[in-house]
Design an enzyme around this catalytic site. Structure first.
Site, PDB file in Angstrom:
ATOM      1  N   GLN A   1       0.814  -1.217   0.000  1.00 55.98           N
ATOM      2  CA  GLN A   1       0.000   0.000   0.000  1.00 55.98           C
ATOM      3  C   GLN A   1       0.849   1.270   0.000  1.00 55.98           C
ATOM      4  OE1 GLN A   1      -2.807  -2.004   3.213  1.00 55.98           O
ATOM      5  NE2 GLN A   1      -3.479   0.097   2.886  1.00 55.98           N
TER       6      GLN A   1
ATOM      7  N   PHE B 176      -6.075  -3.933   3.274  1.00 56.35           N
ATOM      8  CA  PHE B 176      -6.851  -3.645   4.496  1.00 56.35           C
ATOM      9  C   PHE B 176      -6.026  -2.961   5.575  1.00 56.35           C
ATOM     10  CE2 PHE B 176      -8.836  -7.497   2.553  1.00 56.35           C
ATOM     11  CZ  PHE B 176      -9.987  -6.876   2.105  1.00 56.35           C
TER      12      PHE B 176
ATOM     13  N   GLU C 254       0.327  -1.349   4.697  1.00 51.97           N
ATOM     14  CA  GLU C 254       0.701   0.073   4.728  1.00 51.97           C
ATOM     15  C   GLU C 254       2.149   0.215   5.174  1.00 51.97           C
ATOM     16  OE1 GLU C 254      -2.026   2.835   6.613  1.00 51.97           O
ATOM     17  OE2 GLU C 254      -0.477   4.352   6.808  1.00 51.97           O
TER      18      GLU C 254
ATOM     19  N   ARG D  55      -6.449   8.205  16.345  1.00 50.19           N
ATOM     20  CA  ARG D  55      -7.711   8.077  15.603  1.00 50.19           C
ATOM     21  C   ARG D  55      -8.779   7.413  16.475  1.00 50.19           C
ATOM     22  NH1 ARG D  55      -9.966   8.603  10.382  1.00 50.19           N
ATOM     23  NH2 ARG D  55      -8.046   9.515   9.588  1.00 50.19           N
TER      24      ARG D  55
ATOM     25  N   ARG E 204      -8.301  -1.288   8.420  1.00 45.77           N
ATOM     26  CA  ARG E 204      -9.562  -0.616   8.073  1.00 45.77           C
ATOM     27  C   ARG E 204     -10.242   0.067   9.268  1.00 45.77           C
ATOM     28  NH1 ARG E 204     -13.384  -3.722   3.739  1.00 45.77           N
ATOM     29  NH2 ARG E 204     -14.147  -1.885   2.648  1.00 45.77           N
TER      30      ARG E 204
ATOM     31  N   PHE F 154      -8.496   2.080  11.275  1.00 40.96           N
ATOM     32  CA  PHE F 154      -7.278   2.655  11.857  1.00 40.96           C
ATOM     33  C   PHE F 154      -7.490   3.125  13.296  1.00 40.96           C
ATOM     34  CE2 PHE F 154      -3.595   5.673  11.686  1.00 40.96           C
ATOM     35  CZ  PHE F 154      -2.665   4.878  11.034  1.00 40.96           C
TER      36      PHE F 154
ATOM     37  N   THR G 191      -4.457  11.874   9.674  1.00 41.54           N
ATOM     38  CA  THR G 191      -4.265  12.800  10.793  1.00 41.54           C
ATOM     39  C   THR G 191      -2.829  13.319  10.828  1.00 41.54           C
ATOM     40  OG1 THR G 191      -3.816  10.973  12.295  1.00 41.54           O
ATOM     41  CG2 THR G 191      -6.087  11.738  12.142  1.00 41.54           C
TER      42      THR G 191
ATOM     43  N   ALA H 252      -6.337   5.576   4.893  1.00 43.07           N
ATOM     44  CA  ALA H 252      -7.212   6.614   5.435  1.00 43.07           C
ATOM     45  C   ALA H 252      -8.399   6.878   4.509  1.00 43.07           C
ATOM     46  CB  ALA H 252      -6.420   7.895   5.713  1.00 43.07           C
TER      47      ALA H 252
ATOM     48  N   GLU I  41     -13.199   2.895   4.451  1.00 43.49           N
ATOM     49  CA  GLU I  41     -13.263   2.429   5.835  1.00 43.49           C
ATOM     50  C   GLU I  41     -14.605   2.645   6.538  1.00 43.49           C
ATOM     51  OE1 GLU I  41      -9.710   4.897   6.399  1.00 43.49           O
ATOM     52  OE2 GLU I  41      -9.002   3.312   7.716  1.00 43.49           O
TER      53      GLU I  41
END
Ligand code: MTE
Ligand code: HPA
Ligand code: MOS
Length: 813
Positions: free
Chosen positions: A235, A266, A270, A348, A380, A382, A480, A549, A751
């Site tokens: 990702q 998912f 990342e 988050r 998903r 986060f 964020t 995100a 998400e």
């Protein structure tokens, strides 16, 4: 009946058909035919790889051809969760049949720490072992089997140390991977002191394994210079480029990373796709040969991080109506052994501890506990889903306490005029939309009629209890970490008029490439078939953000739009001069440039521009406006906007066995003005089911030695076909474009629907609460497996409020 192609030209109709389809009475708007011709933004074009997916022609990493002399990698993983490595003898490994190379941390020429944001992730164990499944060494051999057999010959001696698997104890001891963060609005203590009612609760919210169908995999080839080319299921190609370059100690420009698609990410790719690419790159440079690395499922599951389990607590005060006055929420994220993305993930979770409700004067505290497990990571939502669970539990508790229906209490607590600012200082501009979504769903799902029927049923049925819950979602859209809210695109028009668009986002099945092609087709007035996307590559679009995100289409769609509109305007300028026509009022439409009294076909225009030496290539860029967050004050506007939705779920629970069934689900979800209703529907349905799996059947189990026991499909149950509710009514909210200037006023969809799954958990709680005449909410930690449901039922039956219902003869029918 109109053809699907006709329908796809008309987004309103396409959406209606799509809605009809889910009720089972219309053609599939997402049928592949509907996307083969027109299908620019707003239409239900089929996924750009749909046919390739179903015919097996879509290439994943393991499908890529490698040179005949390619080597295969196996990893030596640590067999214990905590200790000091006192001896590592790899002699026998080196001399095993087929082995070409063996590496440990001492063989790394560059950086040995590959922590993505903060340090803490050694590429191989140095001397401290932090979890069971950590990479200790790696073997490259002529076959996969040879590599795996050789790994077993290692002599590893470890001075074992006590392990920490309890995040509460870790947080209490101050053993955290990042400092604690606090958000606060008003005087929470005073709110508690003055409130007529105060309740408190603790809850455990379980983690989740990503279970992407394609596991972590990469193929790395050495270049003729000092670098490598990395093909990876990933990702975040730019971060992998950076880490690979730092590990093999070459400039970033010597490393090119390519991702055509993932078989699911998912969030699990990342940050956690990088270490494998780094290991393969080390071997590629050392041996000069191509390197394949793919983890077997069980090793993948043990070695990589999951969704963070959370321990949450609240102490909240409310008035006689059940409306929150304020209080204190504390959440502890179980981060595993290192920071990875946990700073942002627990943030988050904190940003979503309000979900759709005004907390009043509240304090929210987030701890990042260190434990001896793999480093937990993006998944998903986060952290958002875990944060929301505490306030949804509070809503149920308050409702039982004041004797009102949970939906009534939820509605009373929604953000509204005068109560529209979050605990972190962002105002909720579309609060009336949340109420509208709930009220529409309340009507379309027949909530109150079914509520009455369920209460009656439960009064007559002593064992089988039905439950119903309607829960909302409000999810903040933007990274964020502010700097990540940027994207780039590169657009080429070739002289036959065909268009190539590349951007920084990656495709993991979510339909991002399809949407970005649709944006370009719309900007240039072209048929979707004329626009193509190829693999994401770091040498085409540099310094990209992860596709995460949910902002892939928001960011990259805008960047692509920027590039396409530059080309369009450039061609308009050119045409005005070349054909001596008026530039005012020029349009691109159905493959033609349309001017006052002329139509110039796209192909002709492009040829003429080329011959006149006009550049037919452009790069686009976008950065999200308005967002900011000050971590020192815990205040700001971290999100460009919120996406909303609501779900109503009904369950039937056997309170003597704990087994249950999900019988009906109704969803209304807000995607603004949809870029592609068919794809968005898929995201809503898939997100809901994945969220439901997280809260019901997907249970991670570690033994006391820190070994993950649920390391494959035999021991870890993700939802399957049979878990779909027999009645599943899903609608996209119509007529509410984004209030912010997002790409064509659409909203991110990846998400937010995941958290609609909370309705299933709340419905289970509702069914259980009937055992005590709805006077008390059960403690139902997640995942709410039949075992946990049974224990919760038993606990309620022991309670003084237990109200056995009288069995009647029709109950046996
Ligand atoms: N959908 C599919 N089919 N596969 C995936 O891996 N990942 C989800 C979501 N939907 C995912 C998916 C996650 S975690 C995110 S952040 C978004 O897609 C990312 O893509 P987007 O930003 O383009 O929506
Ligand atoms: N969401 C998803 N991934 C991220 C984020 C976020 O807010 N920040 C950094 N990576
Ligand atoms: Mo998604 S968890 O932001 O990759």
């Amino acid at each position: 009946m109109r053809t699907l192609t006709e329908l796809s030209r008309d987004s309103a109709h396409a959406r209606q058909e799509q809605i009809g389809q889910n009720k089972g009475d219309g053609p599939l708007a997402r049928d592949t035919e509907s996307g083969t011709s027109q299908g620019s933004a707003g239409h239900s074009a089929a996924h750009e790889s749909a046919i390739k997916h179903v015919t097996g022609r879509a290439a994943y990493i393991d499908d890529l051809p490698a040179p005949a002399d390619a080597l295969h990698v196996a990893i030596g993983f640590s067999p214990v969760a905590h200790g000091r490595l006192t001896r590592l003898d790899l002699d026998k490994v080196r001399h095993a049949p087929g082995v070409i190379d063996v590496i440990t941390i001492v063989d790394v020429p560059g950086h040995t720490d590959i922590g993505p944001v903060f340090p803490g992730d050694p590429i191989f164990v140095d001397d401290e072992i932090s979890y069971l499944g950590q990479s200790v060494f790696a073997v490259a051999a002529t076959s996969y089997k040879a590599a795996r057999l050789a790994v077993r010959l290692a002599v590893v001696e470890i001075d074992e140390q006590p392990i920490q698997l309890d995040p509460i104890a870790a947080a209490e001891a101050g053993d955290v991977v990042r400092p604690t963060h606090v958000q606060q609005s008003g005087d929470w203590q005073q709110a508690l002191d003055s409130a007529p009612h105060v309740l408190e609760r603790e809850q455990f919210v379980g983690g989740q394994e990503h279970f992407y169908l394609e596991g972590q995999a990469c193929l790395v080839t050495p270049t003729e210079d000092e670098g490598v080319t990395v093909f990876t299921s990933n990702q975040h190609p730019s971060e992998t480029q950076k880490l690979v370059a730092e590990v093999i100690n070459v400039p970033f420009h010597a490393v090119t990373v390519e991702t055509r698609r993932m078989g699911g990410g998912f969030g699990g790719k990342e940050t956690q796709a990088s270490s494998w690419a780094c290991i393969a790159a080390l071997f590629a440079r050392r041996t000069g040969r191509a390197i394949r690395l793919r983890l077997p499922r069980a090793e993948d599951t043990r070695a990589t991080g999951k969704r963070h389990p959370f321990h949450n607590r609240y102490r909240l005060g409310f008035d006689n109506q059940g409306v929150l006055i304020g209080g204190d929420i504390t959440i502890i994220g179980d981060c595993g052994y290192s920071p990875d993305l946990s700073e942002a993930i627990v943030d988050r979770a904190m940003f979503h501890a309000d979900n759709a409700y005004s907390l009043g004067d509240a304090r929210v505290t987030g701890h990042r506990a260190r434990t001896n497990t793999a480093s937990n990571t993006a998944f998903r939502g986060f952290g958002g889903p875990q944060g929301m669970m505490i306030i949804e539990a509070a809503m149920d508790d308050i409702a039982r306490h004041i004797g009102e229906d949970p939906l009534t209490v939820r509605k009373r607590n929604l953000y509204r005029a005068g109560r529209d600012v979050t605990h972190y200082g962002q105002s909720v501009d579309q609060h009336s939309l949340i109420l509208e979504i709930i009220e529409r769903l309340e009507a379309s799902s027949d909530y109150w009629k079914r509520r009455k029927a369920i209460i009656e049923f439960n009064a007559r049925s002593p064992i089988v209890k039905k439950g119903l819950a309607l829960t909302p979602v409000k999810f903040g859209i933007s990274f964020t970490a502010k700097h990540l809210n940027q994207a780039g695109a590169l657009l080429h028009v070739y002289t036959d008029g065909s268009v190539m668009i590349n951007h920084g986002g990656t495709e993991m099945g979510q339909g991002l490439h399809t949407k970005v092609c649709q944006v370009v087709a719309r900007e240039l007035g072209l048929d979707l078939a004329q626009v193509r996307i190829t693999a994401t590559r770091t040498d085409k679009v540099p310094n990209t953000s992860p596709t995460a995100a949910s902002s892939g289409a928001d960011l990259n769609g805008m960047a692509a739009r920027d590039a396409a509109s530059q080309i369009r305007e450039r061609l308009f300028d050119f045409a005005a001069e070349h054909y001596a026509i008026d530039r005012e009022g020029m349009m691109m439409e159905n493959g033609d440039l349309v001017a006052f009294n002329r139509r110039i076909p796209w192909g002709e225009l492009v040829q003429a521009a080329y011959l006149s030496r006009i550049s037919l290539s452009a790069k686009g860029f976008y950065s999200t406006p308005l967002i900011h967050y000050d971590r020192n004050t815990g205040k700001g506007r971290p999100f460009y906007y919120f996406a909303h939705g609501a779900a109503a779920a009904e369950v039937e629970v056997d309170t003597l066995s704990g087994e249950y069934r999900l019988t009906r689900v109704d969803i209304l979800h807000d995607v603004g003005d949809s870029l592609n209703p068919a794809i968005d529907m898929g995201q809503v349905e898939g997100g809901f089911i994945q969220g439901m799996g997280w809260l019901t059947t997907e249970e991670l189990k570690w033994n006391a030695q820190g070994r993950l026991l649920s390391d494959g499909p035999a021991t870890y149950k993700i939802p399957a076909f049979g878990d779909l509710p027999p009645e599943f009514n899903v609608e996209l909210l119509q007529g509410h474009p984004n209030s912010q200037a997002s790409i064509y006023r659409s909203k991110a969809v990846g998400e937010p629907p995941f958290m609609l799954g909370i309705s299933v958990w709340s419905a289970l709680c509702d069914a259980l609460a009937s055992l005590v005449d709805y006077r008390q909410a059960p403690r139902l930690d997640t995942p709410a497996t039949p075992e946990r449901v049974l224990m919760a039922a038993e606990a309620l039956r022991q309670s003084p409020a237990f109200a056995p219902s009288v069995e009647t003869s029709d109950d046996l029918a």
